[in-house]
Write a protein that holds these residues in place. Structure first.
Motif, short mmCIF file in Angstrom:
data_model
loop_
_atom_site.label_atom_id
_atom_site.label_comp_id
_atom_site.label_asym_id
_atom_site.label_seq_id
_atom_site.Cartn_x
_atom_site.Cartn_y
_atom_site.Cartn_z
N ASP A 332 -0.95 3.31 -6.05
CA ASP A 332 -0.65 2.22 -5.02
C ASP A 332 -1.52 2.31 -3.82
N ASP A 382 2.30 -8.07 -5.09
CA ASP A 382 2.52 -8.03 -3.53
C ASP A 382 1.84 -8.84 -2.92
N GLU A 389 1.72 -5.25 3.68
CA GLU A 389 2.77 -5.52 2.73
C GLU A 389 4.08 -6.35 3.33
MG MG Z 1 4.69 -0.91 -1.28
#
Ligand code: MG
Ligand code: ATP
Ligand code: MG
Ligand code: MG
Length: 466
Positions: A332, A382, A389
Motif C-alpha cells: 500500500d 482508491d 485518500e
Molecule cells: Mg488506505
C-alpha cells in the motif's frame, strides 16, 4: 410577532428602513460618553451598530450600557439602516445601523478563553500584526478544541461546516436521483467488519461485540436483501492507534453499494459523476464560504477534470519509480508516497482529483473481488484529493465459498461473520461499492492541514471531550 432581519441580508437598498436583528456582540468600542460602536455578528456576517446620544432616542445611559456589555453577549438591536460614504472596514455588511433600541438577551462571561477576532486571523495577518507591535492572542489547536463552541464562531469555521452540510446534501441528492435508497445499518456488531486491530471492543450484555468500523457487511447484506442500490450516511468507529493529521476515532462515513451488471467500473462511474457534481456545486454555490476559509487558511482551488483521471496502481507505482521513489512491492502507498504521487499526477495531468484502480489483492480487505485475469490483483480502487485518500472502493466477493476462503486467508474468525457469509447462499447479484470519509472530503477540498478542522467535535486517540 416582530420582523427579524438576518445580519447577512442587510444591504444599501434598505437605507432608512427600520430593522431588528439578533446576534453576538463581537466588538464594542466606546468613542465618548455620547457615542459607541458595536459590531454584531450572526453566523458569517457582521454589521456595525452606531449609538449616538440624541434627544429622544438614545440616552447617555444607553451608551454606557452598550459599552458595559461583555464580548459575545447576545443582543437584540433595533435601528435605522444608513450607508456611510466610505467603505466600512472590519465588517462584512457595508451598511450601519443607527441604534434606537438595544437589549441584552444573554450575557457572556467577561473573560473569554478565546477572542473570536484574534482566532479568526490568518497566519499572515498574525505576523503582520506582530510586526506592527499589535497585541494579538494566538490560540493553538488544543485551546480551540477545548473551547470548541467559541472556536466554531469564527467565519472560517462557520464556512467549513456549511461546506460539510453541502457535501452531504449533494451526496444524498445525487444518489437519490440515480435510484439509490438511503439505509441505516447497525453500529453495534458481533465481529470486526474490516479486520485488524483498530476496533473498539465492548461488552454487549455479556456477549463480546464491537463498534462498526464501516457499514460494509450490512450494506452488502441489503444487496442480498434485494435492494439494488443503497447509500448510507453514518458514524464509523476506528480505534486508530496513532495521532495523525487525517485519522479520527469516529468519523462520518458516506457509503455506497450497488449491483454491477458488467464491470466494476460502473461503480467508478458513479464516483466520477458524483464528485464532479459535488465540486461543481461547491464552486458554484459556496463561493462566500470558500473565500472565508481562504482568508484564514489560504489554499489553491481544487483542480479537477470533467471526467476523472483513472490510472492503474501499477501505473502509479511506475510514476513514483521514475521520480526516484521506491515503494514496497505490491504494498500500500504510505501517506508520503501518496502525496508524492499526487504531486506527480497534478503536474502531469493537471488534476488534484484522480483514481487508482486494480490494487494488489494482498493489501485489500477480505471481501474484495480478485481480478478475473490475475488473482494477484483485485477489482478495487482508491480515490485521492491533493494526494490523499478520500475513498476506497471495490467489487465484492458474492460467492460464499470464495468469501469463506478469503476471510480465512486474512485471519478473520469466520464464526463471527457466519450470518454475513450465509447471506450469499440464497442468490446475490454481483455488486460493488465504496466508502468515503466526510471530514476528509471537506478537509482536502478546502486544502486544510488537519482533519480536526473539519470535524465538529473531533474524537482522536487523545480526545473524548468536549
Ligand atoms: Mg488506505
Ligand atoms: P487510510 O489509508 O487513510 O488509513 P483507510 O484505507 O484505512 O484510510 P478505508 O477503510 O478505505 O480507510 O475507509 C474508507 C474511507 O474512510 C477512507 O478513504 C477515508 O476517507 C475515510 N477514513 C478512513 N479512516 C479514517 C479515519 N480514521 N478518520 C477519518 N476518516 C477515515
Ligand atoms: Mg486506515
Ligand atoms: Mg482505504
Amino acid at each position: 410577532g416582530r420582523t427579524w432581519t438576518g445580519v447577512g441580508e442587510l444591504c444599501a437598498e434598505m437605507k432608512d428602513k427600520n430593522v431588528l436583528i439578533r446576534g453576538a456582540a463581537q466588538a464594542i468600542r466606546s468613542v465618548s460618553k455620547k457615542m459607541a460602536f458595536l459590531v454584531v455578528r450572526q453566523m458569517m456576517s457582521t454589521v456595525q451598530c452606531v449609538l449616538v446620544v440624541s434627544k429622544d432616542v438614545v440616552s447617555p445611559q444607553m451608551v454606557r450600557f452598550a459599552t458595559s456589555l461583555s464580548k459575545e453577549s447576545i443582543v437584540d438591536v433595533e435601528g435605522v439602516i444608513s450607508v456611510p460614504n466610505e467603505p466600512i472596514k472590519g465588517t462584512t455588511q457595508q451598511v450601519e445601523i443607527q441604534v434606537r433600541k438595544l437589549y441584552c438577551i444573554n450575557r457572556a462571561v467577561p473573560n473569554l478563553p478565546i477572542n473570536i477576532e484574534d482566532a479568526s486571523r490568518s497566519e499572515i495577518e498574525f505576523k503582520k500584526a506582530e510586526d506592527s507591535g499589535e497585541q494579538l492572542v494566538r490560540v493553538g489547536q488544543d485551546t480551540r478544541l477545548n473551547h470548541r463552541v467559541l472556536d466554531l464562531r469564527t467565519p472560517a469555521n462557520q464556512a467549513i461546516f456549511e461546506i460539510q452540510s453541502q457535501v452531504e446534501k449533494v451526496f444524498r441528492q445525487f444518489l437519490e436521483s440515480e435510484g439509490f435508497r438511503g439505509i441505516h445499518t447497525p453500529k453495534l456488531i458481533a465481529g470486526s467488519s474490516e479486520g485488524g486491530a483498530a476496533v473498539f471492543k465492548l461488552d454487549y450484555k455479556g456477549q463480546p461485540a464491537c463498534l462498526a468500523q464501516s457499514p460494509q457487511l450490512h450494506k452488502q447484506m441489503t444487496i442480498c436483501g434485494g435492494f439494488g442500490r443503497v447509500f448510507e450516511v453514518g458514524p464509523v468507529f476506528r480505534a486508530e492507534d496513532s495521532y495523525t493529521h487525517r485519522h479520527l476515532c469516529e468519523f462520518v462515513g458516506l457509503d455506497v453499494e450497488m449491483e454491477i451488471k458488467e464491470h466494476y467500473f460502473e461503480v467508478c462511474d458513479i464516483v466520477d459523476r458524483l464528485f464532479v457534481a459535488m465540486f461543481d456545486h461547491l464552486n458554484m454555490n459556496c463561493s462566500k464560504e470558500l473565500e472565508s476559509i481562504n482568508r484564514q487558511y489560504p489554499f489553491q482551488p481544487l483542480k479537477y477534470l470533467p471526467k476523472t483521471l483513472r490510472l492503474t496502481y501499477d501505473e502509479g507505482i511506475q510514476m513514483l519509480k521514475e521520480a526516484g521513489v521506491e515503494t514496497e512491492p505490491m504494498g500500500d502507498l504510505n501517506t508520503e508516497s501518496e502525496k508524492k504521487l499526487g504531486k506527480l499526477v497534478s503536474d502531469k495531468y493537471n488534476t488534484d482529483f484522480y483514481m487508482l484502480t486494480r490494487y494488489p489483492l494482498g493489501i485489500r480487505p477480505f471481501y474484495t473481488m480478485p481480478c478475473y485475469d490475475n488473482p494477484a490483483y483485485s477489482n478495487s480502487f482508491d480515490v485521492f484529493i491533493r494526494g490523499e485518500e478520500i475513498i476506497s472502493g471495490a467489487q465484492r466477493v458474492h460467492l460464499p465459498e470464495l468469501l469463506t476462503k478469503r476471510a480465512e486467508q486474512c485471519g478473520i474468525d469466520v464464526k463471527t461473520i457466519s450470518t454475513y457469509i450465509d447471506s450469499f447462499r440464497y442468490g446475490t447479484p454481483p455488486h460493488g461499492g465504496f466508502g468515503v470519509g466526510l471530514e476528509r472530503v471537506v478537509m482536502l477540498f478546502c486544502g486544510l492541514n488537519n482533519i480536526r478542522k473539519s470535524s465538529l467535535f473531533p474524537r482522536d486517540p487523545q480526545r473524548l471531550t468536549p
